[in-house]
Design an enzyme around this catalytic site. Structure first.
Site, mmCIF file in Angstrom:
data_model
loop_
_atom_site.group_PDB
_atom_site.id
_atom_site.type_symbol
_atom_site.label_atom_id
_atom_site.label_comp_id
_atom_site.label_asym_id
_atom_site.label_seq_id
_atom_site.Cartn_x
_atom_site.Cartn_y
_atom_site.Cartn_z
ATOM 1 N N LYS A 208 -0.116 -1.863 -14.606
ATOM 2 C CA LYS A 208 -0.355 -0.468 -14.969
ATOM 3 C C LYS A 208 0.540 -0.037 -16.132
ATOM 4 O O LYS A 208 0.078 0.561 -17.100
ATOM 5 C CB LYS A 208 -0.113 0.427 -13.753
ATOM 6 C CG LYS A 208 -0.484 1.890 -13.956
ATOM 7 C CD LYS A 208 -0.391 2.662 -12.645
ATOM 8 C CE LYS A 208 -0.816 4.109 -12.825
ATOM 9 N NZ LYS A 208 -0.781 4.861 -11.536
ATOM 10 N N GLU A 214 7.594 -9.320 -12.789
ATOM 11 C CA GLU A 214 6.936 -10.528 -12.289
ATOM 12 C C GLU A 214 5.706 -10.873 -13.122
ATOM 13 O O GLU A 214 5.467 -12.044 -13.461
ATOM 14 C CB GLU A 214 6.513 -10.329 -10.822
ATOM 15 C CG GLU A 214 7.670 -10.114 -9.858
ATOM 16 C CD GLU A 214 8.005 -8.648 -9.664
ATOM 17 O OE1 GLU A 214 8.621 -8.310 -8.634
ATOM 18 O OE2 GLU A 214 7.652 -7.830 -10.552
ATOM 19 N N GLY A 269 -1.508 2.161 -7.632
ATOM 20 C CA GLY A 269 -1.601 0.708 -7.716
ATOM 21 C C GLY A 269 -2.333 0.080 -6.554
ATOM 22 O O GLY A 269 -3.213 -0.770 -6.734
ATOM 23 N N ARG A 270 -2.002 0.494 -5.325
ATOM 24 C CA ARG A 270 -2.616 -0.139 -4.156
ATOM 25 C C ARG A 270 -4.016 0.385 -3.889
ATOM 26 O O ARG A 270 -4.689 -0.062 -2.949
ATOM 27 C CB ARG A 270 -1.717 0.021 -2.930
ATOM 28 C CG ARG A 270 -1.318 1.442 -2.597
ATOM 29 C CD ARG A 270 -0.171 1.466 -1.602
ATOM 30 N NE ARG A 270 0.400 2.788 -1.418
ATOM 31 C CZ ARG A 270 1.311 3.334 -2.224
ATOM 32 N NH1 ARG A 270 1.741 2.668 -3.290
ATOM 33 N NH2 ARG A 270 1.807 4.545 -1.971
ATOM 34 N N GLU A 355 3.379 0.544 2.284
ATOM 35 C CA GLU A 355 3.912 1.117 1.048
ATOM 36 C C GLU A 355 3.563 2.594 0.956
ATOM 37 O O GLU A 355 4.275 3.375 0.325
ATOM 38 C CB GLU A 355 3.367 0.354 -0.176
ATOM 39 C CG GLU A 355 4.146 0.633 -1.463
ATOM 40 C CD GLU A 355 3.823 -0.351 -2.562
ATOM 41 O OE1 GLU A 355 4.587 -1.312 -2.756
ATOM 42 O OE2 GLU A 355 2.796 -0.157 -3.242
ATOM 43 N N HIS A 386 -4.025 -19.071 18.765
ATOM 44 C CA HIS A 386 -3.158 -20.215 19.059
ATOM 45 C C HIS A 386 -1.758 -20.033 18.454
ATOM 46 O O HIS A 386 -1.019 -21.003 18.330
ATOM 47 C CB HIS A 386 -3.800 -21.503 18.536
ATOM 48 C CG HIS A 386 -5.001 -21.920 19.326
ATOM 49 N ND1 HIS A 386 -4.927 -22.820 20.363
ATOM 50 C CD2 HIS A 386 -6.298 -21.518 19.269
ATOM 51 C CE1 HIS A 386 -6.140 -22.983 20.881
ATOM 52 N NE2 HIS A 386 -6.979 -22.198 20.238
ATOM 53 N N LYS A 515 14.746 -3.700 -7.487
ATOM 54 C CA LYS A 515 14.442 -4.093 -8.871
ATOM 55 C C LYS A 515 15.610 -3.747 -9.805
ATOM 56 O O LYS A 515 15.991 -4.533 -10.671
ATOM 57 C CB LYS A 515 13.181 -3.375 -9.366
ATOM 58 C CG LYS A 515 11.890 -3.828 -8.707
ATOM 59 C CD LYS A 515 10.732 -3.050 -9.314
ATOM 60 C CE LYS A 515 9.417 -3.448 -8.707
ATOM 61 N NZ LYS A 515 8.279 -2.691 -9.285
#
Length: 549
Positions: A208, A214, A269-270, A355, A386, A515
């Site tokens: 964005k 990253e 963003g999400r 978030e 399992h 960060k």
């Protein structure tokens, strides 16, 4: 949006009293007392999704009191504030308009005196045009070869949503090979670069702000890798597309203006997979299927906006979640998709929920006195059985579960697999709800006429208390339309809970501190002679690293 703390409402106090009255009720008794319970506590959405919430520790009175809570905090007003483009993300002074991205009825949505649908439709048209060129082979790489591989470089909302959907809709994918790189760990991009040909690969750099550390470190690694192959940067126009708000930073990186797909500050963003951030989805399943994804989400938007809360799926699931989180103090929810291609859905919902609602300060700026967002986790189908279902059935934790499955499999060849899978889907919710105390049940299956000494010894260990809550979300099929509706359902569930928790669901300041500290520590690691004093633990860890490097 009103700033009303839930614990100060009359309905919250009424719910506390109600909880102590019914907290020990067993679901076996609730079903025995009401033979019509399933019909009262289930909703059919467009004959495509059946939501069964009857296997919960609730009564009709519970629902009425929870609905009163929604009314007291003015949930209806908050929903209309979001859909009307008001700046409900107050800490960042932004609107929250992901609903506009799938507004295929094209009704006007105004933000800052402008109809945002003009820009939304223009970007959709650009995505349609570019995707057609890439998918049909007209778009060529630097050496004239058609694109075969797409690498989406992003993180968080720029990765989780698109990668989850591409995987979930595997049955709808075309010939393009899709890769997703998110982790800063060099192993992630290195493993992808080993699989692709520079001449036939297109990189999508998704950020964005185009400052995400990253994403940029991975994008620069990809750029250097391509440069080492072509011995020039002239390849950029053919092999790099950017998806960002920050046009200047993208151009400085070397990507031309025509190759930039923009979106807007009112897209969180999400919640951005519906925007140009979802271009990897378009390239994977085609533009027409992407539109179906938007149609499904839009249909759920309209259901959420216009349906009475007593029949409103996101609202009811949100209220039931609050019931467990704040009165039973369960603190966690498990997402259990019985579909292998949906295995990333729990991780996607972790971000959507945690978030958004992992906040401890209310909209008045005060620390909260109640539980906010739950811990979200899960795994696909019988794999989870399992692994951790032992704890769900016989552990000491109460874990409300959402079971998700489809009537029709996307794998039409191995239908017998799906029948067996659904038998587990049905039986697990039954076992969690009703348990088992009868020692003869297992003996009858094994044709044993009477319990042995060993089976009597094992009895307490084979007893299942039951009374473990779950929702069953049963889709006709995992297809673009239904997946869009399912994602929107959970988005609105999260928003509903955020409104009731009296928190801001659309910022994420909690990710910033780490960060910021990382930038300082990075300098300490790169400059071996630089000595910065941190706490003794951090100093010890850094010195251990330096002793080897």
């Amino acid at each position: 949006m009103k700033n009303i703390n839930p614990v100060d409402t009359n309905s919250w106090k009424s719910l506390k009293e109600h909880f102590y009255k019914i907290k020990d009720l067993h679901m076996k008794d609730l079903f025995f007392q009401d033979k019509d319970r399933f019909h009262k506590f289930s909703i059919n959405f467009n004959n495509q999704i059946l939501v069964d919430f009857s296997k919960n520790r609730i009564t009709s009175d519970t629902i009425l009191k929870l609905l009163m809570l929604a009314k007291e905090v003015d949930l209806s007003g908050a929903i209309h504030s979001m859909f009307n483009g008001e700046k409900i993300n107050r800490t960042e002074n932004r609107a929250v308009l992901h609903v506009a991205l799938r507004n295929l009825s094209n009704t006007s949505i105004t933000y800052d005196n402008k109809n945002v649908m003009i820009d939304v439709n223009n970007m959709l048209e650009k995505m349609k045009l570019f995707s057609k060129l890439i998918i049909n082979g007209t778009w060529k790489g630097y050496t004239g070869k058609s694109i075969t591989d797409i690498v989406n470089i992003g993180i968080g909302g720029s990765d989780l949503g698109p990668s989850m959907i591409v995987q979930a809709l595997d049955a709808y994918r075309n010939h393009l090979k899709m890769h997703f790189v998110s982790n800063m760990d060099g192993s992630h991009i290195s493993n992808v670069l080993k699989k692709i040909n520079p001449e036939t690969t297109l990189f999508l750099v998704v950020s964005k702000t185009f400052t995400t550390e990253e994403t940029l470190i991975n994008a620069n690694t990809a750029k250097i890798w391509m440069n080492e192959y072509f011995h020039t940067n002239d390849f950029l126009d053919n092999h790099f597309i950017a998806i960002s708000m920050n046009v200047k930073n993208v151009i400085d990186f070397g990507i031309k203006l025509d190759n930039i797909f923009t979106f807007w500050d009112w897209v969180g963003g999400r919640y951005s997979l519906w925007s140009s951030v979802g271009f990897s989805i378009v390239l994977s399943i085609g533009f027409s299927n992407f539109l179906l994804l938007l149609h499904g989400a839009h249909a759920m938007d309209q259901h959420y906006l216009n349906t009475d809360f007593s029949k409103n799926i996101p609202v009811l699931l949100a209220l039931i979640g609050i019931w467990y989180n704040n009165f039973f103090l369960s603190e966690t929810e498990a997402i259990l998709p019985y579909d292998q291609n949906m295995r990333r859905f729990p991780a996607f919902l972790q971000q959507t929920n945690m978030e958004s609602n992992g906040k401890n300060v209310d909209r008045n700026g005060c620390f909260v006195r109640w539980q906010t967002g739950p811990i979200i986790w899960g795994e696909s189908g019988t794999n989870g059985q399992h692994a951790f279902y032992q704890l769900l059935h016989q552990g000491t934790k109460l874990v409300p579960c959402d079971f998700i499955a489809s009537v029709c499999p996307n794998n039409h060849v191995l239908v017998n697999h799906h029948v067996q899978l659904l038998s587990h889907f049905f039986s697990q919710t039954q076992a969690l709800a009703f348990g088992q105390f009868e020692i003869n049940t297992e003996n009858k299956c094994n044709n044993i006429s009477s319990p042995t000494k060993d089976s009597l010894y094992a009895f307490p260990y084979k007893a299942f208390e039951g009374n473990k809550p779950s929702n069953s979300i049963f889709l006709y099929q995992i297809n673009p339309y239904n997946l869009g509706a399912l994602i929107a359902l959970y988005e609105h569930k999260v928003f509903t809970q955020g409104v009731i928790f009296n928190i801001f669901s659309f910022d994420q300041w909690g990710v910033e501190l780490g960060k910021k500290l990382a930038k300082t520590i990075s300098c300490s690691l790169i400059n071996k002679s630089q000595e910065i004093q941190y706490d003794s633990s951090t100093n010890g860890l850094i010195n251990f690293y330096k002793s080897f490097s």
